[in-house]
Design a protein around this motif. Sequence first.
Motif, PDB file in Angstrom:
ATOM      1  N   LEU A 154      24.652 -20.974 -80.893  1.00  0.00           N
ATOM      2  CA  LEU A 154      24.821 -20.397 -82.229  1.00  0.00           C
ATOM      3  C   LEU A 154      26.290 -20.314 -82.625  1.00  0.00           C
ATOM      4  CD1 LEU A 154      22.393 -17.393 -81.767  1.00  0.00           C
ATOM      5  CD2 LEU A 154      21.941 -19.460 -83.070  1.00  0.00           C
ATOM      6  N   ALA A 155      26.542 -20.464 -83.907  1.00  0.00           N
ATOM      7  CA  ALA A 155      27.864 -20.204 -84.473  1.00  0.00           C
ATOM      8  C   ALA A 155      27.840 -18.778 -85.011  1.00  0.00           C
ATOM      9  CB  ALA A 155      28.154 -21.184 -85.598  1.00  0.00           C
ATOM     10  N   CYS A 156      28.852 -17.974 -84.655  1.00  0.00           N
ATOM     11  CA  CYS A 156      28.898 -16.567 -85.054  1.00  0.00           C
ATOM     12  C   CYS A 156      30.162 -16.271 -85.849  1.00  0.00           C
ATOM     13  CB  CYS A 156      28.901 -15.666 -83.820  1.00  0.00           C
ATOM     14  SG  CYS A 156      27.492 -15.893 -82.735  1.00  0.00           S
ATOM     15  N   ASN A 157      30.054 -15.352 -86.829  1.00  0.00           N
ATOM     16  CA  ASN A 157      31.237 -14.886 -87.539  1.00  0.00           C
ATOM     17  C   ASN A 157      30.986 -13.487 -88.090  1.00  0.00           C
ATOM     18  OD1 ASN A 157      29.889 -15.173 -90.042  1.00  0.00           O
ATOM     19  ND2 ASN A 157      30.610 -17.250 -90.247  1.00  0.00           N
ATOM     20  N   TRP A 158      32.054 -12.710 -88.187  1.00  0.00           N
ATOM     21  CA  TRP A 158      31.987 -11.333 -88.687  1.00  0.00           C
ATOM     22  C   TRP A 158      32.133 -11.320 -90.200  1.00  0.00           C
ATOM     23  CZ3 TRP A 158      30.487  -7.128 -86.144  1.00  0.00           C
ATOM     24  CH2 TRP A 158      30.522  -7.154 -84.754  1.00  0.00           C
ATOM     25  N   ASP A 159      31.363 -10.462 -90.832  1.00  0.00           N
ATOM     26  CA  ASP A 159      31.456 -10.182 -92.261  1.00  0.00           C
ATOM     27  C   ASP A 159      31.430  -8.663 -92.384  1.00  0.00           C
ATOM     28  OD1 ASP A 159      31.341 -10.123 -95.003  1.00  0.00           O
ATOM     29  OD2 ASP A 159      29.295 -10.894 -95.148  1.00  0.00           O
ATOM     30  N   LEU A 211      27.635  -9.047 -88.006  1.00  0.00           N
ATOM     31  CA  LEU A 211      27.902 -10.272 -87.267  1.00  0.00           C
ATOM     32  C   LEU A 211      26.784 -11.251 -87.603  1.00  0.00           C
ATOM     33  CD1 LEU A 211      29.587 -11.770 -85.168  1.00  0.00           C
ATOM     34  CD2 LEU A 211      28.111 -10.785 -83.421  1.00  0.00           C
ATOM     35  N   ARG A 212      27.128 -12.318 -88.299  1.00  0.00           N
ATOM     36  CA  ARG A 212      26.136 -13.313 -88.713  1.00  0.00           C
ATOM     37  C   ARG A 212      26.178 -14.490 -87.741  1.00  0.00           C
ATOM     38  NH1 ARG A 212      24.336 -11.373 -93.252  1.00  0.00           N
ATOM     39  NH2 ARG A 212      25.702 -10.203 -94.624  1.00  0.00           N
ATOM     40  N   PHE A 213      25.002 -15.062 -87.496  1.00  0.00           N
ATOM     41  CA  PHE A 213      24.937 -16.206 -86.600  1.00  0.00           C
ATOM     42  C   PHE A 213      23.883 -17.189 -87.101  1.00  0.00           C
ATOM     43  CE2 PHE A 213      22.546 -12.641 -84.922  1.00  0.00           C
ATOM     44  CZ  PHE A 213      21.277 -13.168 -84.734  1.00  0.00           C
ATOM     45  N   GLU A 214      24.087 -18.457 -86.744  1.00  0.00           N
ATOM     46  CA  GLU A 214      23.149 -19.479 -87.187  1.00  0.00           C
ATOM     47  C   GLU A 214      23.295 -20.758 -86.389  1.00  0.00           C
ATOM     48  OE1 GLU A 214      23.782 -21.187 -91.125  1.00  0.00           O
ATOM     49  OE2 GLU A 214      25.807 -20.382 -91.076  1.00  0.00           O
ATOM     50  N   GLY A 265      20.507 -15.263 -88.380  1.00  0.00           N
ATOM     51  CA  GLY A 265      20.347 -13.850 -88.105  1.00  0.00           C
ATOM     52  C   GLY A 265      21.617 -13.070 -88.323  1.00  0.00           C
ATOM     53  N   ALA A 266      21.479 -11.761 -88.093  1.00  0.00           N
ATOM     54  CA  ALA A 266      22.604 -10.862 -88.272  1.00  0.00           C
ATOM     55  C   ALA A 266      22.436  -9.656 -87.362  1.00  0.00           C
ATOM     56  CB  ALA A 266      22.708 -10.415 -89.716  1.00  0.00           C
ATOM     57  N   LEU A 267      23.552  -9.174 -86.870  1.00  0.00           N
ATOM     58  CA  LEU A 267      23.610  -7.930 -86.111  1.00  0.00           C
ATOM     59  C   LEU A 267      24.448  -6.968 -86.943  1.00  0.00           C
ATOM     60  CD1 LEU A 267      23.186  -6.168 -83.632  1.00  0.00           C
ATOM     61  CD2 LEU A 267      25.098  -7.329 -82.547  1.00  0.00           C
ATOM     62  N   THR A 268      23.800  -5.933 -87.460  1.00  0.00           N
ATOM     63  CA  THR A 268      24.453  -4.969 -88.342  1.00  0.00           C
ATOM     64  C   THR A 268      24.761  -3.698 -87.572  1.00  0.00           C
ATOM     65  OG1 THR A 268      23.229  -5.878 -90.208  1.00  0.00           O
ATOM     66  CG2 THR A 268      24.254  -3.726 -90.521  1.00  0.00           C
TER      67      THR A 268
END
Length: 93
Positions: free
Chosen positions: A34-39, A43-46, A52-55
């Motif tokens: 997965l590629a992950c990045n913070w917003d 933390l969004r990943f795809e 998905g997202a980890l909030t």
Amino acid sequence: MADINIVQAHSLTPERAREAAQQVAEKIAREYGLACNWDGDVLRFERSGVTGALTLGAQQAAMEIKLGFLMGAFAPSIRAKVMEKMQKVFGSA
């Protein structure tokens, strides 16, 4: 399409919660490519077939994963692994 939703309570500071989220993200990123990045605090990943997202909240971390048709067959295994990792990193405080 299969959806996985996991909520894990925690008593971590915002900084420690972010570190814990990063641990979870790194683990699932390695395992599933997965590629992950913070917003902000999300933390969004795809990757193909997975988003998905980890909030991060003040007292909980919520993981939402959407699996495409092919990855949906692995939903129980993915859910178990992610839940175990979240319990380990967020529940140990």
